[in-house]
Design a protein around this motif. Structure first.
Motif, short mmCIF file in Angstrom:
data_model
loop_
_atom_site.label_atom_id
_atom_site.label_comp_id
_atom_site.label_asym_id
_atom_site.label_seq_id
_atom_site.Cartn_x
_atom_site.Cartn_y
_atom_site.Cartn_z
N LEU A 119 -0.18 -40.91 27.56
CA LEU A 119 1.05 -41.58 28.02
C LEU A 119 1.76 -40.74 29.08
O LEU A 119 2.13 -41.24 30.14
CB LEU A 119 1.97 -41.80 26.81
CG LEU A 119 3.36 -42.35 27.12
CD1 LEU A 119 3.25 -43.80 27.53
CD2 LEU A 119 4.28 -42.23 25.92
N ASP B 114 -12.59 -51.07 28.78
CA ASP B 114 -13.22 -49.76 28.58
C ASP B 114 -12.19 -48.64 28.55
O ASP B 114 -12.31 -47.70 27.77
CB ASP B 114 -14.22 -49.48 29.71
CG ASP B 114 -15.56 -50.12 29.42
OD1 ASP B 114 -15.72 -50.60 28.28
OD2 ASP B 114 -16.41 -50.14 30.31
N TYR B 115 -11.19 -48.73 29.42
CA TYR B 115 -10.21 -47.65 29.47
C TYR B 115 -9.45 -47.57 28.16
O TYR B 115 -9.32 -46.50 27.57
CB TYR B 115 -9.22 -47.85 30.63
CG TYR B 115 -8.20 -46.75 30.69
CD1 TYR B 115 -8.53 -45.53 31.24
CD2 TYR B 115 -6.92 -46.92 30.16
CE1 TYR B 115 -7.63 -44.49 31.28
CE2 TYR B 115 -6.01 -45.90 30.19
CZ TYR B 115 -6.35 -44.68 30.76
OH TYR B 115 -5.45 -43.66 30.77
N TRP B 116 -8.96 -48.71 27.70
CA TRP B 116 -8.19 -48.72 26.45
C TRP B 116 -9.03 -48.26 25.27
O TRP B 116 -8.54 -47.53 24.40
CB TRP B 116 -7.65 -50.13 26.18
CG TRP B 116 -6.32 -50.27 26.81
CD1 TRP B 116 -6.06 -50.79 28.05
CD2 TRP B 116 -5.08 -49.82 26.28
NE1 TRP B 116 -4.72 -50.69 28.30
CE2 TRP B 116 -4.09 -50.11 27.25
CE3 TRP B 116 -4.70 -49.21 25.09
CZ2 TRP B 116 -2.75 -49.80 27.05
CZ3 TRP B 116 -3.37 -48.90 24.89
CH2 TRP B 116 -2.41 -49.19 25.86
N LEU C 157 -2.20 -39.92 21.71
CA LEU C 157 -1.69 -40.88 22.68
C LEU C 157 -0.64 -40.28 23.61
O LEU C 157 -0.55 -40.65 24.76
CB LEU C 157 -1.08 -42.10 21.97
CG LEU C 157 -2.00 -42.80 20.98
CD1 LEU C 157 -1.35 -44.06 20.48
CD2 LEU C 157 -3.33 -43.14 21.63
N SER D 122 -11.97 -46.30 25.33
CA SER D 122 -12.47 -44.92 25.37
C SER D 122 -11.37 -43.89 25.51
O SER D 122 -11.55 -42.75 25.08
CB SER D 122 -13.44 -44.76 26.53
OG SER D 122 -14.48 -45.65 26.37
N ALA D 123 -10.27 -44.24 26.13
CA ALA D 123 -9.25 -43.22 26.36
C ALA D 123 -8.15 -43.26 25.33
O ALA D 123 -7.46 -42.26 25.12
CB ALA D 123 -8.66 -43.37 27.77
N VAL D 124 -7.93 -44.41 24.70
CA VAL D 124 -6.75 -44.52 23.84
C VAL D 124 -7.11 -44.86 22.38
O VAL D 124 -6.88 -44.07 21.49
CB VAL D 124 -5.78 -45.59 24.40
CG1 VAL D 124 -4.55 -45.70 23.52
CG2 VAL D 124 -5.39 -45.26 25.83
N LEU D 125 -7.69 -46.04 22.17
CA LEU D 125 -7.76 -46.53 20.79
C LEU D 125 -8.85 -45.86 19.96
O LEU D 125 -8.61 -45.50 18.81
CB LEU D 125 -7.95 -48.05 20.80
CG LEU D 125 -6.71 -48.80 21.29
CD1 LEU D 125 -6.99 -50.28 21.41
CD2 LEU D 125 -5.55 -48.57 20.33
N ASN E 84 -0.07 -40.81 32.32
CA ASN E 84 0.10 -42.06 33.05
C ASN E 84 1.47 -42.15 33.70
O ASN E 84 1.61 -42.65 34.80
CB ASN E 84 -0.13 -43.25 32.12
CG ASN E 84 -1.60 -43.58 32.00
OD1 ASN E 84 -2.28 -43.71 33.02
ND2 ASN E 84 -2.11 -43.66 30.80
N GLU F 92 -13.03 -43.31 32.84
CA GLU F 92 -12.68 -44.70 32.56
C GLU F 92 -11.53 -45.17 33.45
O GLU F 92 -11.47 -46.33 33.82
CB GLU F 92 -12.29 -44.87 31.08
CG GLU F 92 -13.42 -44.58 30.10
CD GLU F 92 -14.58 -45.56 30.19
OE1 GLU F 92 -14.43 -46.60 30.84
OE2 GLU F 92 -15.64 -45.26 29.61
N GLN G 275 -22.49 -36.06 29.45
CA GLN G 275 -21.85 -37.23 28.91
C GLN G 275 -21.91 -38.40 29.87
O GLN G 275 -22.04 -39.54 29.46
CB GLN G 275 -20.41 -36.87 28.71
CG GLN G 275 -19.86 -37.46 27.52
CD GLN G 275 -18.62 -36.71 27.23
OE1 GLN G 275 -17.79 -36.49 28.10
NE2 GLN G 275 -18.51 -36.30 26.03
N TYR H 243 -17.68 -42.16 20.29
CA TYR H 243 -16.67 -41.84 21.31
C TYR H 243 -17.29 -41.11 22.50
O TYR H 243 -17.29 -41.61 23.62
CB TYR H 243 -15.56 -41.03 20.65
CG TYR H 243 -14.50 -40.46 21.58
CD1 TYR H 243 -14.05 -41.17 22.68
CD2 TYR H 243 -13.94 -39.23 21.31
CE1 TYR H 243 -13.08 -40.65 23.51
CE2 TYR H 243 -12.96 -38.70 22.13
CZ TYR H 243 -12.54 -39.41 23.23
OH TYR H 243 -11.59 -38.88 24.04
N LEU H 244 -17.82 -39.90 22.29
CA LEU H 244 -18.27 -39.11 23.44
C LEU H 244 -19.72 -39.39 23.84
O LEU H 244 -20.04 -39.36 25.02
CB LEU H 244 -18.10 -37.62 23.15
CG LEU H 244 -16.65 -37.14 23.08
CD1 LEU H 244 -16.62 -35.66 22.81
CD2 LEU H 244 -15.91 -37.43 24.38
N LEU I 188 3.44 -47.95 25.39
CA LEU I 188 2.31 -47.34 26.12
C LEU I 188 1.55 -48.43 26.85
O LEU I 188 1.16 -48.28 28.02
CB LEU I 188 1.39 -46.64 25.11
CG LEU I 188 0.21 -45.90 25.72
CD1 LEU I 188 0.70 -44.63 26.37
CD2 LEU I 188 -0.79 -45.58 24.65
#
Lengths: 358, 428
Positions: free
Chosen positions: A301, A46-48, A297, A50-53, A304, B85, B105, A255-256, B6
């Motif tokens: 990055l 989910d993280y990858w 990204l 919703s937040a990245v790809l 993180n 997330e 949301q 996405y949202l 990344l």
């Protein structure tokens, strides 16, 4: 040495004019596609997603769209956020009015609706150019946001003006709504990205793309050699808005899941996409992807690294992030005004000759 | 190449952050940056300080330490998604996004993920209907209650008659600001006042035309639903047109120190709603001094203690604390899961004795949460700013809103949501 064309013979025109004429490039492209379709969906979480790809894929479509208009046809637009809003609200109205309609059709129809709105706002481009056109499209941005805030029909008269995407599925997999899996959402966006990148690439190297570039490079000369400016400019607006509308629909639905027009599609989104294509490279399909990757990204990055790795407080990281990204943008533009795609092109040229440049 | 780098960093980061010991994870979606930071900083500080106090003083809750994970959103919904997330996998017990946009949301997401969402006095008002919204709680009060409490207060001031009076609503042109409109319109029909709507676009620095209209039309009262920089600008503009401050009432997100201080002495007499106790006359602040400030553990710069919004998240922390205790009691385990937390929130009972026991007597109303009613009693009070002493003072008791008006509105809106999303009603 490693990267060269010796021995790579072309036996036909088709082979000679393909997108990736070098074997190494072509295999690299196939490898990326294979990983994206066959490996990533199985490892994604989910993280990858919703937040990245997913944001990366959606912004890629938007920047492809704006690149067609600005990079290839030379018409500066600051209305991207507004056009994305058209896509999002069109998809919301279609989803709630026709619950049985397939989500893929909804997304494409939203693109078509945005294309017609884009053509309407593209009409002034026949009379005005450059900065003045930018101001005219800025008006579209503010008008559209105001419209979706003001007219309650667009958000089905809800108390707050928020629109929320209901659950819709594709081939039995939910792609919108809260229960949609990460891989389903990712694959849905990926298919559209590959499709639109392919369309963009083939449009821009064909007759239509050449007429766009002729208008961009010198519109009077283009008109003299027989390029119809009305048709050319409006097709650029239509195709560009179609892409941007699809991006807006995906941004909202996949996405949202819930958006509010002022916050999600404000003027800052128009600038974001414009920065993407400027940094990535105007008039380059690859540049659209690089620009989207850079601006979507990079903040994730940096966050993180600074917050999770180094343990810095979030507000310090938040402020530093703005400084660092701003700095990198300026540095890139000073060192290579044609964008990161140009750096990649130059690198390839150098690598062909390496290690014997003479 | 950028992606792989990344990937490496993010996976390393995720594996590093996996919890080893039993702990209660409370994510704090904060906004210490961006246009709403002035409000976000005290809110984030109070929430963190309350749980750090529990760790220092009581050794956590029920013997399990609390881990507050702060994630910076900048009041931006996309960053909010990233934060959600990133933290949900850590065992997050409850989300308090402190942003109405983000709440909308998160409502479907938390419901799918089985994590409770607590939106105290903001978010989607109709989430008070627990029959539709299983995982969303907005006790002790919500926007529609706020609108009604404000109108009730004006009724009291006018001997129960608002006929022929005019009220202007200056609101943030977003989901947040639009929330009270329906209630104010419904109340206008009952009480016969005249309502003018004046939207202000994000972030709210530009309000000249709205205040020009107020100056021309001279409404009897101005009610404001603002946040962030919009509040300070509005109060300054009101002072500029010499609008009487005592007829200007803000919602509870429009009544903090940083909203009134920029206007200086001109802001004297400005009123705002509140849902929590004000000032530092509560025993809990002695504990905060002893265990947090004196030990150098105060979060942020430590200069927000006792401000209106700091107190609000102290209150939010207290309600979360009580819900965790309830969940531990129901399920008989100390290291609770998000779904246990949800049960605890649904069975929450706050009494005056509990508040007194935790050094917060009279900080908020006593109330009960039930399966049907996730919204609590909907009480609010009116406070007034004293620019000379630089303090907010309560000028009314905590009083109930007009439930006869609000409950049908909640019913209508929540059932529409249920129909749109195929939700079966619970609690039968």
């Amino acid at each position: 040495m490693l990267y060269r064309e010796a021995g790579d013979y072309k036996k036909s025109y088709a082979e000679d004019s393909q997108t990736f004429p070098l074997k190494l490039d072509r295999y690299g492209y196939y490898a990326i596609l294979a990983i994206a379709f066959l490996v990533v969906p199985f490892v994604i979480n989910d993280y990858w997603a919703s937040a990245v790809l997913i944001p990366f894929l959606i912004w890629s479509i938007a920047s492809l769209g704006l690149n067609i208009l600005t990079g290839y046809c030379g018409q500066v637009s600051l209305g991207t956020g507004g056009f994305m809003a058209v896509g999002a609200y069109a998809s919301y109205k279609l989803m709630t009015s026709f619950p049985d309609l397939n989500i893929m059709i909804i997304v494409l129809l939203s693109g078509a609706i945005t294309a017609s709105v884009g053509v309407l706002f593209g009409l002034p481009s026949l009379r005005i150019k450059g900065f003045y056109l930018a101001v005219a499209t800025l008006a579209a941005q503010f008008f559209l946001v105001w419209l979706f805030n003001k007219v309650e029909w667009f958000y089905n008269y809800s108390a707050s003006g928020q629109i929320s995407a209901p659950t819709r599925s594709m081939l039995g997999f939910e792609v919108t709504g809260p229960a949609a899996s990460a891989s389903a959402k990712y694959l849905f966006c990926l298919v559209l990205v590959v499709l639109f990148a392919w369309i963009a690439r083939n449009l821009t190297r064909g007759r239509i793309g050449r007429s766009w570039m002729a208008i961009r490079d010198m519109d009077i000369a283009a008109e003299i050699i027989g390029v119809n400016p009305l048709k050319t400019k409006l097709t650029a607006f239509a195709v560009s808005s179609f892409f941007i509308g699809v991006a807006g629909a995906l941004f909202f639905a996949v996405y949202l899941g819930a958006v509010e027009v002022g916050e999600a599609f404000g003027i800052q989104k128009s600038f974001l996409v414009l920065f993407m294509i400027i940094i990535g490279g105007l008039g380059s399909v690859l540049g659209s992807f690089i620009g989207a990757a850079f601006l979507v990204l990079m903040p994730v990055l940096l966050k993180n690294i600074m917050v999770i790795r180094l343990g810095w407080p979030g507000d310090l990281a938040g402020h530093l992030e703005l400084v660092i990204i701003g700095g990198i943008i300026m540095l890139t533009l000073v060192l290579e005004p044609h964008g990161i795609a140009q750096i990649w092109r130059v690198t390839k040229q150098k690598l062909r000759l390496w290690p014997f440049p003479h | 190449m950028k992606l792989t780098k990344l990937a490496a960093i993010a996976t390393a980061a995720l594996t590093m952050a996996t919890p080893v010991l039993a702990e209660l994870v409370i994510p704090s979606l904060s906004y210490r940056t961006g246009p709403y930071a002035a409000g976000g900083i005290p809110l984030a500080d109070g929430y963190a300080d309350y749980f750090h106090l529990l760790n220092e003083r009581d050794g956590g809750i029920g013997g399990v330490m609390v881990n507050v994970i702060e994630c910076e959103t900048g009041y931006n919904t996309e960053k909010g998604v990233e934060c959600y997330e990133a933290t949900k996998g850590e065992g997050a017990l409850v989300y308090q996004p402190l942003s109405t946009g983000m709440t909308y949301q998160l409502i479907p997401k938390v419901t799918a993920d089985g994590i409770p969402l607590h939106t105290m006095g903001y978010g989607r008002t109709s989430a008070a209907n627990g029959e539709v919204f299983s995982n969303v709680f907005n006790y002790p009060t919500n926007y529609w209650d706020a609108a009604s409490v404000a109108v009730n207060y004006l009724l009291d001031e006018n001997e129960g008659d608002l006929n022929g009076k005019s009220i202007a609503l200056v609101y943030h042109n977003s989901a947040y600001g639009k929330e009270p409109i329906r209630t104010l319109e419904a109340l206008a029909e009952i009480h016969g006042y005249d309502l003018t709507l004046l939207p202000v676009d994000h972030p709210g620095q530009e309000q000249k035309s709205q205040w020009l209209q107020i100056r021309r039309e001279r409404p009897d009262y101005v009610v404001m639903w603002g946040f962030g920089v919009m509040n300070a600008v509005a109060i300054q503009e009101a002072a500029n047109i010499r609008f009487p401050m005592e007829n200007f009432i803000g919602a509870w997100w429009s009544g903090a120190e940083h909203d009134v201080l920029p206007a200086g002495a001109d802001s004297d007499g400005y009123k705002a709603l509140t849902m929590n106790g004000l000032g530092m006359d509560y025993p809990i602040f002695d504990d905060i001094q002893t265990y947090i400030v004196d030990r150098g553990l105060a979060s942020g710069a430590g200069d927000q203690i006792g401000t209106v919004l700091y107190n609000r998240t102290i209150y939010a922390g207290f309600l979360t604390h009580m819900a965790i205790l309830k969940a531990q009691e129901i399920h008989g385990v100390a290291d609770i899961t998000p779904s246990m937390m949800r049960d605890g929130m649904e069975a929450l009972v706050i009494t005056d004795e509990m508040m007194a026991e935790h050094g917060m007597a009279g900080f908020g109303p006593a109330f009960e949460v039930t399966c049907e009613n996730h919204g609590g009693p909907g009480m609010g009070a009116v406070s007034q700013w004293d620019a000379t002493a630089q303090t907010w003072n309560l000028i009314s008791e905590f009083s109930e809103s007009d439930k006869d008006v609000i409950n049908p509105l909640i019913e209508e809106d929540s059932l529409a949501y249920a129909a749109e999303n195929d939700i079966e009603l619970r609690c039968n």
